[in-house]
Design a protein around this motif. Sequence first.
Motif, PDB file in Angstrom:
ATOM      1  N   GLN A 183       0.842  -1.195   0.000  1.00 51.18           N
ATOM      2  CA  GLN A 183       0.000   0.000   0.000  1.00 51.18           C
ATOM      3  C   GLN A 183       0.883   1.253   0.000  1.00 51.18           C
ATOM      4  N   SER A 241      -3.316   3.709   3.102  1.00 50.40           N
ATOM      5  CA  SER A 241      -3.799   2.555   3.858  1.00 50.40           C
ATOM      6  C   SER A 241      -5.168   2.845   4.467  1.00 50.40           C
ATOM      7  N   ARG A 284      -4.696  -2.900  -2.694  1.00 49.43           N
ATOM      8  CA  ARG A 284      -3.252  -3.129  -2.636  1.00 49.43           C
ATOM      9  C   ARG A 284      -2.652  -3.242  -4.036  1.00 49.43           C
ATOM     10  N   ASN A 288      -3.907  -0.279  -5.350  1.00 48.18           N
ATOM     11  CA  ASN A 288      -3.793   0.774  -4.352  1.00 48.18           C
ATOM     12  C   ASN A 288      -3.689   2.128  -5.048  1.00 48.18           C
TER      13      ASN A 288
END
Length: 380
Positions: A215, A219, A224, A240
């Motif tokens: 990430q 986050s 991801r 991500n």
Amino acid sequence: MFKNIPFERVQWITSSFLIGTLALAVTAVPLYLILVSTGTWFLWALFFFYTAATGLSITLGYHRLFSHLAFKAKRPVKWFVILFGAAAWENSVITWSSEHRRHHKHVDHDDDPYNINLGFWWAHMGWLMFKLKPEAPIDNVKDLEKDPALVWQHKYIHFIAAFMGFVLPTLICGLYYGSWMGALGGFLIVGVLRTVIVQHATFFINSACHYIGSQPYSSTHSARDSWLMAIFTFGEGYHNYHHEFQHDYRNGVKPWQIDPTKWTIWLLSKVGMTSDLRRVSEAKILLAEIQQARSRIQQGLDYCGGDQFTEAARLKLQASIDALHHAQEELAARYDHLQTVVKDRVEFSKGRVAVWRRELREAMTHLDEILEFDLVPRAV
């Protein structure tokens, strides 16, 4: 064994299709390849063409073109996506885009159609096989509903999917080989096997790309980045990044990252088939990376400040801890400067970006040294 299955919630047609095609792919397809000798170059060439055509129609068309409006496309590209996207058996552009926009708006929450918090299997395909809540209205794609071609596809999606996905490859192989067995190969290999592969590649974006990987940009959500998933999903594995910058036509923004969908869009722009490719500025991307790095560093320093380390371990780690403190101060200054750059839309040199990214990597190296001690949680 079956007492906990909510049969009243089962989507029987969808479930039967998903289970049936998978069953054929793992039983009838191997049997056909063993017993029939028509597995020549033509059959496999058509299989790979269909895999690329339907896969890219989802990633380039359904996803980046229609769901996120990341670029504009001429009519030939749109019709290619409309026809071969239907052959992927993932519903119409309008339905797919509506569900995907809801996913981005409500990611990881109850209104997320494929919420990873309900489990890997649910996010992968359970959400298609069961409907735990009433069907959400298609009210977030008014822009797409103004396009007559998309409305036509939505109205006749199952007929188009059946013809393009199963009937056409069956006819092509039957005519080429001049036999019913050749036609069967087209149905099983180009139709069924290809459908299963492309569908599960898409499903892995909803499941694995919210479960494994790094990430580097945020986050605050479960998405991801995974280079491994990017290989199997035409570049969609850098999830991500995508959730932070969903309107960028790229998912893999670094030169070494694998993103065939990005490359295809870019190549099409060079021959006038796509235009207005939307890109996030380097400054804004770097700003997100620095913010995420600062957050991770602070967590690492917070753990280092606790009582969980022995004095010997603390002495051994002191150099890394000092480096992290220094990195934290440097990145704070970089962050403040970048905020001004982004606000004023000022461009700065690639050399400066390279230097700052090197500082980021060095800071993360020191953080990794701390993470090698089992007392520090890996979730940092």
